[in-house]
Design a protein around this motif. Structure first.
Motif, PDB file in Angstrom:
ATOM      1  N   ASP A 101      23.625 -41.266  29.079  1.00 45.74           N
ATOM      2  CA  ASP A 101      23.661 -40.700  30.428  1.00 45.74           C
ATOM      3  C   ASP A 101      24.916 -41.091  31.201  1.00 45.74           C
ATOM      4  N   ARG A 102      25.827 -41.815  30.544  1.00 51.64           N
ATOM      5  CA  ARG A 102      27.115 -42.145  31.154  1.00 51.64           C
ATOM      6  C   ARG A 102      28.273 -41.537  30.368  1.00 51.64           C
ATOM      7  N   ALA A 103      27.964 -40.699  29.390  1.00 49.93           N
ATOM      8  CA  ALA A 103      28.988 -40.236  28.450  1.00 49.93           C
ATOM      9  C   ALA A 103      29.226 -38.732  28.562  1.00 49.93           C
ATOM     10  N   THR A 104      30.413 -38.341  28.102  1.00 50.52           N
ATOM     11  CA  THR A 104      30.774 -36.931  27.976  1.00 50.52           C
ATOM     12  C   THR A 104      30.774 -36.562  26.500  1.00 50.52           C
ATOM     13  N   VAL A 105      30.121 -35.457  26.184  1.00 48.03           N
ATOM     14  CA  VAL A 105      30.013 -34.994  24.798  1.00 48.03           C
ATOM     15  C   VAL A 105      30.648 -33.614  24.689  1.00 48.03           C
ATOM     16  N   ALA A 106      31.456 -33.428  23.652  1.00 48.15           N
ATOM     17  CA  ALA A 106      32.134 -32.148  23.423  1.00 48.15           C
ATOM     18  C   ALA A 106      31.398 -31.354  22.352  1.00 48.15           C
ATOM     19  N   CYS A 124      21.741 -31.576  27.446  1.00 50.29           N
ATOM     20  CA  CYS A 124      21.857 -31.527  28.908  1.00 50.29           C
ATOM     21  C   CYS A 124      21.012 -32.581  29.623  1.00 50.29           C
ATOM     22  N   PRO A 125      19.753 -32.786  29.237  1.00 48.24           N
ATOM     23  CA  PRO A 125      18.962 -33.801  29.954  1.00 48.24           C
ATOM     24  C   PRO A 125      19.365 -35.236  29.610  1.00 48.24           C
ATOM     25  N   ARG A 126      20.209 -35.415  28.593  1.00 48.05           N
ATOM     26  CA  ARG A 126      20.485 -36.761  28.088  1.00 48.05           C
ATOM     27  C   ARG A 126      21.859 -37.299  28.457  1.00 48.05           C
ATOM     28  N   VAL A 127      22.844 -36.408  28.602  1.00 47.35           N
ATOM     29  CA  VAL A 127      24.216 -36.880  28.781  1.00 47.35           C
ATOM     30  C   VAL A 127      24.705 -36.577  30.191  1.00 47.35           C
ATOM     31  N   ARG A 128      25.817 -37.219  30.538  1.00 45.71           N
ATOM     32  CA  ARG A 128      26.350 -37.049  31.890  1.00 45.71           C
ATOM     33  C   ARG A 128      27.115 -35.745  32.035  1.00 45.71           C
ATOM     34  N   ARG A 129      27.946 -35.435  31.023  1.00 40.39           N
ATOM     35  CA  ARG A 129      28.765 -34.224  31.086  1.00 40.39           C
ATOM     36  C   ARG A 129      28.913 -33.635  29.692  1.00 40.39           C
ATOM     37  N   TRP A 144      26.688 -20.566  32.395  1.00 44.73           N
ATOM     38  CA  TRP A 144      25.221 -20.505  32.420  1.00 44.73           C
ATOM     39  C   TRP A 144      24.619 -21.903  32.521  1.00 44.73           C
ATOM     40  N   LEU A 145      25.185 -22.870  31.804  1.00 46.68           N
ATOM     41  CA  LEU A 145      24.679 -24.241  31.857  1.00 46.68           C
ATOM     42  C   LEU A 145      24.870 -24.844  33.253  1.00 46.68           C
ATOM     43  N   ALA A 158      39.082 -31.648  27.965  1.00 50.28           N
ATOM     44  CA  ALA A 158      38.805 -32.891  28.689  1.00 50.28           C
ATOM     45  C   ALA A 158      38.407 -33.994  27.708  1.00 50.28           C
ATOM     46  N   PRO A 159      38.726 -35.254  28.015  1.00 50.70           N
ATOM     47  CA  PRO A 159      38.352 -36.364  27.125  1.00 50.70           C
ATOM     48  C   PRO A 159      36.833 -36.467  26.980  1.00 50.70           C
ATOM     49  N   ALA A 160      36.404 -36.849  25.791  1.00 55.41           N
ATOM     50  CA  ALA A 160      34.976 -37.017  25.519  1.00 55.41           C
ATOM     51  C   ALA A 160      34.780 -38.288  24.702  1.00 55.41           C
ATOM     52  N   GLN A 161      33.563 -38.803  24.741  1.00 57.66           N
ATOM     53  CA  GLN A 161      33.243 -40.005  23.965  1.00 57.66           C
ATOM     54  C   GLN A 161      32.621 -39.676  22.608  1.00 57.66           C
TER      55      GLN A 161
END
Length: 231
Positions: A101-106, A124-129, A144-145, A158-161
């Motif tokens: 919930d603090r991470a960005t996923v690509a 969507c319910p699990r990650v920050r971005r 849509w999201l 954008a950077p992702a983890q």
């Protein structure tokens, strides 16, 4: 019908059997020695004649061109892995010491298809971005999201983890820095789980991490998420 080749030196034609409760058409043969290729072809043809179009083979089998020429193809683990994209991603982030919930996923692919949509909905319910990188339909999915979930959808570069590579051609480009984060390759005959191991502890030791078998059991309703372990 799903076929299964067992290399134990046995002989005889294919027979219907149960593999962890999954119906298969099983054929025993010996692919080694002077007549090994001939025996393998005979076994493959017998599976095709019996109605099999896909086959399970022992781990390490490297003679798929021969079986493909007969009309048999391997189990594709991609759908199974993509269906479990969310827990795999969470494990990948936790291995880095990051809370989902603090991470960005690509999410990366050539097109925003059903698999990308399902992965996005699960994450969507699990990650920050999220970032969506898909030349065909990616912007529409991102819009849509945003509307449905109010989740920040960042630009594709954008950077992702962590990254999910969902289709061929989705490999990140080292030139723009997108290859720097750990990535799960969830397509093709040789997926890459970035060091994670997906297993079914209730199976026999030699079968627990056999992705084609796990895929077949999952597809046939014989394996659930509760029976899987990610390490």
């Amino acid at each position: 019908m799903l076929g299964q080749l067992v290399f134990d030196g046995g002989r005889g034609g294919p027979r219907r059997a149960l593999l962890y409760g999954l119906p298969v058409l099983r054929c025993h043969t010996d692919p080694e020695g002077f007549w090994g290729e001939r025996r393998l072809k005979k076994a493959g043809r017998s599976l095709c004649t019996g109605g099999a179009v896909r086959a399970l083979v022992p781990t390490g089998f490297d003679r798929w061109p021969l079986l493909l020429a007969l009309g048999l193809r391997p189990m594709d683990p991609g759908p199974f892995l993509r269906a479990h994209a969310a827990p795999l991603t969470a494990s990948l982030l936790e291995r880095q010491g990051l809370a989902p919930d603090r991470a960005t996923v690509a999410l990366r692919g050539q097109r925003a298809d059903g698999a990308m949509l399902r992965a996005a909905l699960a994450l969507c319910p699990r990650v920050r971005r999220l970032t969506i990188s898909a030349p065909r339909g990616g912007e529409r999915l991102a819009a849509w999201l945003r509307q449905e979930y109010g989740l920040p959808i960042l630009p594709a570069d954008a950077p992702a983890q962590a990254a999910l590579l969902l289709q061929p051609g989705a490999e990140p480009d080292a030139a723009d820095g997108s290859a720097l984060c750990p990535a799960l390759t969830l397509f093709g005959p040789a997926p890459d789980l970035a060091g994670l191991r997906l297993s079914a502890p209730d199976l026999a030791q030699e079968d627990r991490e056999a992705l084609p078998l796990l895929s077949a059991l999952w597809e046939g309703g014989r394996l659930t998420a509760d029976q899987l372990k990610i390490t």
